[in-house]
Enzyme design. Structure first.
Site, PDB file in Angstrom:
ATOM      1  N   ARG A   1      -2.325   1.080 -45.132  1.00  0.00           N
ATOM      2  CA  ARG A   1      -1.857   1.433 -43.785  1.00  0.00           C
ATOM      3  C   ARG A   1      -2.582   2.709 -43.399  1.00  0.00           C
ATOM      4  O   ARG A   1      -2.402   3.745 -44.062  1.00  0.00           O
ATOM      5  CB  ARG A   1      -0.348   1.634 -43.782  1.00  0.00           C
ATOM      6  CG  ARG A   1       0.142   2.381 -42.562  1.00  0.00           C
ATOM      7  CD  ARG A   1       1.642   2.279 -42.370  1.00  0.00           C
ATOM      8  NE  ARG A   1       2.019   0.942 -41.940  1.00  0.00           N
ATOM      9  CZ  ARG A   1       3.212   0.616 -41.475  1.00  0.00           C
ATOM     10  NH1 ARG A   1       4.157   1.524 -41.389  1.00  0.00           N
ATOM     11  NH2 ARG A   1       3.470  -0.618 -41.105  1.00  0.00           N
TER      12      ARG A   1
ATOM     13  N   HIS B   1      -2.059  -5.074 -36.318  1.00  0.00           N
ATOM     14  CA  HIS B   1      -1.007  -5.180 -37.337  1.00  0.00           C
ATOM     15  C   HIS B   1      -0.823  -6.665 -37.664  1.00  0.00           C
ATOM     16  O   HIS B   1       0.188  -7.273 -37.329  1.00  0.00           O
ATOM     17  CB  HIS B   1       0.290  -4.570 -36.782  1.00  0.00           C
ATOM     18  CG  HIS B   1       1.328  -4.247 -37.820  1.00  0.00           C
ATOM     19  ND1 HIS B   1       1.151  -4.453 -39.181  1.00  0.00           N
ATOM     20  CD2 HIS B   1       2.585  -3.724 -37.698  1.00  0.00           C
ATOM     21  CE1 HIS B   1       2.241  -4.073 -39.830  1.00  0.00           C
ATOM     22  NE2 HIS B   1       3.128  -3.632 -38.961  1.00  0.00           N
TER      23      HIS B   1
ATOM     24  N   GLN C   1       2.352  -8.162 -39.448  1.00  0.00           N
ATOM     25  CA  GLN C   1       3.500  -8.223 -38.551  1.00  0.00           C
ATOM     26  C   GLN C   1       3.436  -9.494 -37.702  1.00  0.00           C
ATOM     27  O   GLN C   1       4.412 -10.243 -37.601  1.00  0.00           O
ATOM     28  CB  GLN C   1       3.504  -6.993 -37.642  1.00  0.00           C
ATOM     29  CG  GLN C   1       4.677  -6.941 -36.690  1.00  0.00           C
ATOM     30  CD  GLN C   1       5.989  -6.721 -37.422  1.00  0.00           C
ATOM     31  OE1 GLN C   1       6.113  -5.794 -38.218  1.00  0.00           O
ATOM     32  NE2 GLN C   1       6.990  -7.562 -37.181  1.00  0.00           N
TER      33      GLN C   1
ATOM     34  N   ASP D   1       7.967  -3.135 -28.504  1.00  0.00           N
ATOM     35  CA  ASP D   1       7.682  -2.202 -29.600  1.00  0.00           C
ATOM     36  C   ASP D   1       7.864  -0.795 -29.033  1.00  0.00           C
ATOM     37  O   ASP D   1       7.997  -0.609 -27.804  1.00  0.00           O
ATOM     38  CB  ASP D   1       6.242  -2.435 -30.104  1.00  0.00           C
ATOM     39  CG  ASP D   1       5.882  -1.587 -31.330  1.00  0.00           C
ATOM     40  OD1 ASP D   1       6.784  -1.004 -31.952  1.00  0.00           O
ATOM     41  OD2 ASP D   1       4.675  -1.505 -31.653  1.00  0.00           O
TER      42      ASP D   1
ATOM     43  N   CYS E   1       9.205  -5.366 -33.674  1.00  0.00           N
ATOM     44  CA  CYS E   1       8.698  -5.236 -35.051  1.00  0.00           C
ATOM     45  C   CYS E   1       9.476  -4.203 -35.854  1.00  0.00           C
ATOM     46  O   CYS E   1       9.444  -4.227 -37.071  1.00  0.00           O
ATOM     47  CB  CYS E   1       7.223  -4.897 -35.022  1.00  0.00           C
ATOM     48  SG  CYS E   1       6.886  -3.356 -34.152  1.00  0.00           S
TER      49      CYS E   1
ATOM     50  N   ARG F   1       9.005 -10.546 -42.968  1.00  0.00           N
ATOM     51  CA  ARG F   1       7.823  -9.808 -43.451  1.00  0.00           C
ATOM     52  C   ARG F   1       7.623 -10.116 -44.942  1.00  0.00           C
ATOM     53  O   ARG F   1       6.503 -10.319 -45.400  1.00  0.00           O
ATOM     54  CB  ARG F   1       8.016  -8.295 -43.257  1.00  0.00           C
ATOM     55  CG  ARG F   1       7.978  -7.818 -41.819  1.00  0.00           C
ATOM     56  CD  ARG F   1       6.599  -7.943 -41.199  1.00  0.00           C
ATOM     57  NE  ARG F   1       5.577  -7.218 -41.922  1.00  0.00           N
ATOM     58  CZ  ARG F   1       5.324  -5.905 -41.803  1.00  0.00           C
ATOM     59  NH1 ARG F   1       6.024  -5.187 -40.937  1.00  0.00           N
ATOM     60  NH2 ARG F   1       4.368  -5.324 -42.497  1.00  0.00           N
TER      61      ARG F   1
HETATM   62  N1   CP Z   1       7.243  -3.150 -38.658  1.00  0.00           N
HETATM   63  C1   CP Z   1       6.724  -2.347 -39.596  1.00  0.00           C
HETATM   64  O1   CP Z   1       5.540  -2.420 -39.965  1.00  0.00           O
HETATM   65  O2   CP Z   1       7.623  -1.479 -40.125  1.00  0.00           O
HETATM   66  P1   CP Z   1       7.307  -0.239 -41.091  1.00  0.00           P
HETATM   67  O3   CP Z   1       6.523   0.741 -40.277  1.00  0.00           O
HETATM   68  O4   CP Z   1       8.638   0.281 -41.511  1.00  0.00           O
HETATM   69  O5   CP Z   1       6.489  -0.742 -42.252  1.00  0.00           O
HETATM   70  N1  NVA Z   2       3.166   0.287 -32.882  1.00  0.00           N
HETATM   71  C1  NVA Z   2       3.914   0.886 -33.961  1.00  0.00           C
HETATM   72  C2  NVA Z   2       4.282  -0.155 -34.969  1.00  0.00           C
HETATM   73  C3  NVA Z   2       5.048   0.339 -36.154  1.00  0.00           C
HETATM   74  C4  NVA Z   2       5.348  -0.721 -37.150  1.00  0.00           C
HETATM   75  C5  NVA Z   2       3.104   2.010 -34.590  1.00  0.00           C
HETATM   76  O1  NVA Z   2       1.892   1.843 -34.785  1.00  0.00           O
HETATM   77  O2  NVA Z   2       3.677   3.051 -34.867  1.00  0.00           O
END
Ligand code: CP
Ligand code: NVA
Length: 306
Positions: A103, A130, A133, A225, A265, A293
């Site tokens: 990530r 993502h 997701q 989101d 999400c 997930r």
């Molecule tokens: N939706 C998602 O990716 O959640 P986290 O940021 O908690 O991993």
């Molecule tokens: N769009 C959000 C998604 C988190 C899972 C971010 O990037 O923070």
């Protein structure tokens, strides 16, 4: 060797292979209480530059269910691109683990990890997309509606990383996608153009508007989101001024109708992009979606590391 970097890298057939594998593993777990240890002795290195609940826990538990092991590597530990260059991290980790999930802030770092890694790399969110997701979300819709083709998803809010993966996956699998964002917060133009191109082959309809009511009309799914994604915190006050008309509340949901489901999400900023009433209401799929997930990513792990 195959990586899981972006939805665009896969054909519809390949995406359905992940979805079917996920369903098989979910059914096996629900029916027998466990999975066969198909990843026995395999290790996943999980590199995080940002916080996470779902991604971290679902990958770790997913590896455990499949007989393998996952290592959580926190932002401070690795210092990706700071303490050590991205290529060097990829080269070193590849000597220890069977797969890397990362990530990151800059999508470029995911691409670089993949370029220099000798083991599969999975994108666990970047500033660009993502894909894990989106795969879990479409899995959830497939479970709920029994199909994906012909469904209409209305995404209301920021044209961000999650929206990028969703529009691409819907277009690939023949689902319609309509997005309403405030002016200035649209999806990148090339993402929309690419999705329209894909949609020509699958008869999906892609539409872009600034009007939430227009986007949700006739929708089977309303998706939202956070207004400020991780890494954009400095813009949060500005965004709070612009986004309130894009809230998913009972009024907007009524516009879509009682058959529509609501997705997010997570994590949610309740009272901003979504009200409690909608998030906890009968049309909400938020928590089955979060659970999926785990199942969707086990499909990815099984096919990449198995
Ligand atoms: N939706 C998602 O990716 O959640 P986290 O940021 O908690 O991993
Ligand atoms: N769009 C959000 C998604 C988190 C899972 C971010 O990037 O923070």
């Amino acid at each position: 060797m195959q990586h899981f970097l972006s939805i665009t890298d896969f054909s519809a057939d390949e995406l359905w292979q992940f979805l079917r594998q996920a369903k098989e593993l979910k059914d096996e777990l629900k029916n027998t209480g466990h999975n066969q240890p198909i990843l026995k002795g395999k290790t996943l290195g999980m590199v995080f530059q940002k916080p996470s609940l779902r991604t971290r826990v679902s990958f770790e538990v997913g590896m455990l269910h499949l007989g393998g092991h996952a290592l959580y590597l926190s932002p401070n530990e690795i210092g990706l691109g700071g303490r050590e260059s991205v290529p060097d991290v990829a080269r070193v980790l590849s000597g220890y683990v069977d797969g890397i999930m990362a990530r990151v802030f800059a999508h470029q770092h995911i691409l670089q990890l993949a370029e220099y890694s000798r083991v599969p790399v999975i994108n666990g969110l970047s500033d660009y997309d993502h894909p894990c997701q989106a795969l879990a979300d479409i899995f959830t819709l497939w479970e709920h509606f029994g199909r994906v083709e012909g469904l209409k998803m209305a995404y209301v809010g920021d044209g961000n990383n999650v929206a990028t993966s969703l529009i691409t996956l819907m277009a690939k699998l023949g689902g319609h996608f309509s997005i309403a964002t405030p002016p200035g917060y649209e999806l990148p133009a090339e993402v929309v153009t690419a999705a329209r191109h894909l949609a020509e082959e699958t008869n999906a309809m892609i539409s872009v508007t600034h009007n939430p009511a227009e986007a949700v009309t006739g929708a089977d799914v309303i998706y939202t989101d956070v207004w400020t994604s991780m890494g954009q915190e400095k813009e949060s006050q500005e965004r709070l001024k612009v986004f309130p008309p894009y809230q998913i509340n009972s009024q907007l949901l009524a516009q879509a109708g009682s058959q529509a489901v609501v997705m997010h999400c997570l994590p949610a900023h309740r009272g901003e992009e979504i009200t409690d009433e909608v998030a906890d209401g009968t049309q909400s799929l938020l928590f089955p979606q979060a659970e999926n997930r785990l199942h969707a990513q086990k499909g990815i792990l099984a096919l990449l590391l198995g």
